[in-house]
Design a protein around this motif. Structure first.
Motif, PDB file in Angstrom:
ATOM      1  N   GLY A  42       0.744  -1.273  -0.093  1.00  0.00           N
ATOM      2  CA  GLY A  42       0.004  -0.006   0.094  1.00  0.00           C
ATOM      3  C   GLY A  42       0.852   1.229   0.067  1.00  0.00           C
ATOM      4  N   GLU A  43       2.185   1.273  -0.379  1.00  0.00           N
ATOM      5  CA  GLU A  43       3.235   2.243  -0.286  1.00  0.00           C
ATOM      6  C   GLU A  43       3.482   2.625  -1.675  1.00  0.00           C
ATOM      7  OE1 GLU A  43       4.280   1.762   4.531  1.00  0.00           O
ATOM      8  OE2 GLU A  43       5.713   1.598   2.898  1.00  0.00           O
ATOM      9  N   VAL A  44       4.172   3.686  -1.641  1.00  0.00           N
ATOM     10  CA  VAL A  44       4.905   4.281  -2.999  1.00  0.00           C
ATOM     11  C   VAL A  44       6.015   4.769  -2.757  1.00  0.00           C
ATOM     12  CG1 VAL A  44       4.462   5.436  -5.263  1.00  0.00           C
ATOM     13  CG2 VAL A  44       2.333   4.472  -3.874  1.00  0.00           C
ATOM     14  N   ARG A  45       6.955   4.449  -3.446  1.00  0.00           N
ATOM     15  CA  ARG A  45       8.368   5.245  -3.555  1.00  0.00           C
ATOM     16  C   ARG A  45       8.363   6.391  -4.542  1.00  0.00           C
ATOM     17  NH1 ARG A  45      13.882   2.310  -1.936  1.00  0.00           N
ATOM     18  NH2 ARG A  45      13.565   1.244  -3.953  1.00  0.00           N
ATOM     19  N   VAL A  46       8.731   7.513  -4.259  1.00  0.00           N
ATOM     20  CA  VAL A  46       8.667   8.561  -5.181  1.00  0.00           C
ATOM     21  C   VAL A  46      10.007   9.422  -5.297  1.00  0.00           C
ATOM     22  CG1 VAL A  46       7.467  10.844  -6.055  1.00  0.00           C
ATOM     23  CG2 VAL A  46       6.222   8.903  -4.875  1.00  0.00           C
ATOM     24  N   LYS A  47      10.776   9.453  -6.400  1.00  0.00           N
ATOM     25  CA  LYS A  47      11.588  10.472  -6.921  1.00  0.00           C
ATOM     26  C   LYS A  47      11.229  11.741  -7.015  1.00  0.00           C
ATOM     27  CE  LYS A  47      15.334  11.360 -10.137  1.00  0.00           C
ATOM     28  NZ  LYS A  47      15.857  11.213 -11.419  1.00  0.00           N
ATOM     29  N   VAL A  84       6.452   0.816  -6.449  1.00  0.00           N
ATOM     30  CA  VAL A  84       5.256   0.790  -5.501  1.00  0.00           C
ATOM     31  C   VAL A  84       5.348  -0.758  -4.966  1.00  0.00           C
ATOM     32  CG1 VAL A  84       3.910   1.956  -7.169  1.00  0.00           C
ATOM     33  CG2 VAL A  84       3.974  -0.625  -7.449  1.00  0.00           C
ATOM     34  N   GLY A  85       4.568  -0.633  -4.064  1.00  0.00           N
ATOM     35  CA  GLY A  85       4.587  -1.922  -2.881  1.00  0.00           C
ATOM     36  C   GLY A  85       3.416  -2.715  -3.278  1.00  0.00           C
TER      37      GLY A  85
END
Length: 384
Positions: A42-47, A84-85
């Motif tokens: 449910g998580e997102v890593r963003v640059k 993304v997770g």
């Protein structure tokens, strides 16, 4: 240091990148190498591509807001999804996105109700500085680093919940629309949604910074015939007049309380008052500046943690209304991307709100400009 461009687009690796860490209050931010964990379910890593510096960041740095330290500040961020997770369906790697300090889970009572936007999963009123599972995604010098309102955009990479991120138009200029994560919807929504300013009305705006300036622009767009700007820093007055302010007042140079002067200027007080500073005394002054029969006062400024708002209830009895909202009452994921589209299609213009642009390493200079009242919004670019 591992360069951001070398990071893979999977969700299994830890990324080492630059971030501005606030180790303690009332001290300059420190550019450090941090480790950013991969996103969980449910998580997102963003640059991060660009981030605005907001007054709330400065309040936190000054110790006025209840936030755990050490922390990575910043909540006006635009970026590109890196990974993304499990379970994330609304964004994918490569999407341009905005991140919001207020989530929209689309499941709780408040998200499902047509009015209001204060999601139950918010991390504003009682900030933990942690993800929803109670852990952090940031590490620096072997120490856990906290986030701010689930965002933290003063870093080359961040991890946010899917419920606090939304895809925006590919044509959107990131170094401009980043301020649509907070300043623009907060100011515009205060006028269009919360107060519902009417054509021909009179308004007063306390505080002519980023949010106050957005309020001024929206009041003008709503057809207000008189917009009074209140600030103790007169260097802000020329910019405010250019945005639509018709009269400027410096309370420190008045012989009477500012609310009395506003009443004298308008005869009975303004139709709409907005407080975008975050001080108890200016909140009360804004309320008392209103027409006592039907005036509407909207508080947008965030007062120091533990403050108590106190005034004679007879101030409200004749018919004044006191209101507030977060992010202007917009459903963040549903509504704010539409504002971005309006900007791309030139239906609205937010360019005048950005007065300074700096490279990320000069973040402390950006805070100085904010503290000295020399900018409306300063945007940091994460590009090398």
């Amino acid at each position: 240091m591992e360069q951001a461009s070398l990071a893979t687009k999977t969700s299994s690796n830890v990324i080492r990148c630059r971030a501005a860490v606030a180790w303690t209050t009332n001290a300059p931010l420190s550019i450090e190498e941090v480790e950013v964990d991969p996103p969980k379910a449910g998580e997102v890593r963003v640059k991060i591509i660009a981030s605005g510096i907001c007054g709330t960041d400065n309040h936190t740095l000054e110790g006025k807001m209840k936030t755990p330290f050490p922390v990575i500040l910043g909540h006006e961020g635009a970026g590109v999804v890196e990974s993304v997770g499990p379970g994330v369906t609304t964004v994918k790697p490569g999407d341009k996105v905005l991140m919001f300090p207020l989530p929209e889970c689309r499941e709780c009572f408040y998200c499902l109700y047509p009015k209001g936007n204060f999601c139950e999963k918010e991390n504003i009123l009682s900030p933990t500085g942690l993800m929803l599972d109670g852990t952090s995604r940031f590490t620096c010098r072997g120490k856990k680093i906290y986030n701010i309102m689930g965002t933290s955009t003063f870093t080359e990479y961040t991890v946010v919940h899917e419920i606090a991120v939304a895809k925006i138009e590919a044509a959107a200029p990131m170094d401009t629309v980043c301020i649509m994560s907070c300043a623009v919807p907060t100011g515009f929504g205060a006028v269009f949604n919360t107060a519902q300013v009417t054509p021909g009305s009179s308004c007063v705006v306390f505080g002519l910074g980023g949010i106050g300036s957005a309020i001024v622009m929206a009041c003008k767009a709503s057809g207000a015939c008189r917009i009074i700007g209140v600030d103790i820093n007169e260097e802000k007055f020329p910019r405010a007049r250019a945005l639509g302010v018709t009269d400027c007042l410096n309370p420190n140079k008045l012989k009477k309380p500012v609310q009395e002067v506003v009443k004298e200027m308008t005869g009975v007080g303004v139709d709409f008052a907005f407080e975008a500073i975050g001080l108890i005394e200016t909140m009360v002054a804004a309320l008392k500046s209103c027409n006592r029969s039907y005036g509407v006062c909207v508080i947008m400024g965030v007062a120091p943690t533990g403050s108590q708002l106190s005034f004679d209830p007879l101030v409200l009895l004749p018919g004044r209304t006191l209101k507030s909202s977060v992010l202007g009452g917009y459903k963040t994921r549903d509504d704010i991307p539409k504002l971005v589209t309006d900007y791309v299609q030139k239906k609205i213009n937010i360019d005048p709100l950005i007065t300074h642009r700096l490279p990320f390493p000069k973040i402390n200079e950006g805070f100085r400009l904010l503290q000295e009242g020399k900018c409306i919004r300063c945007v940091l670019s994460m590009r090398p």
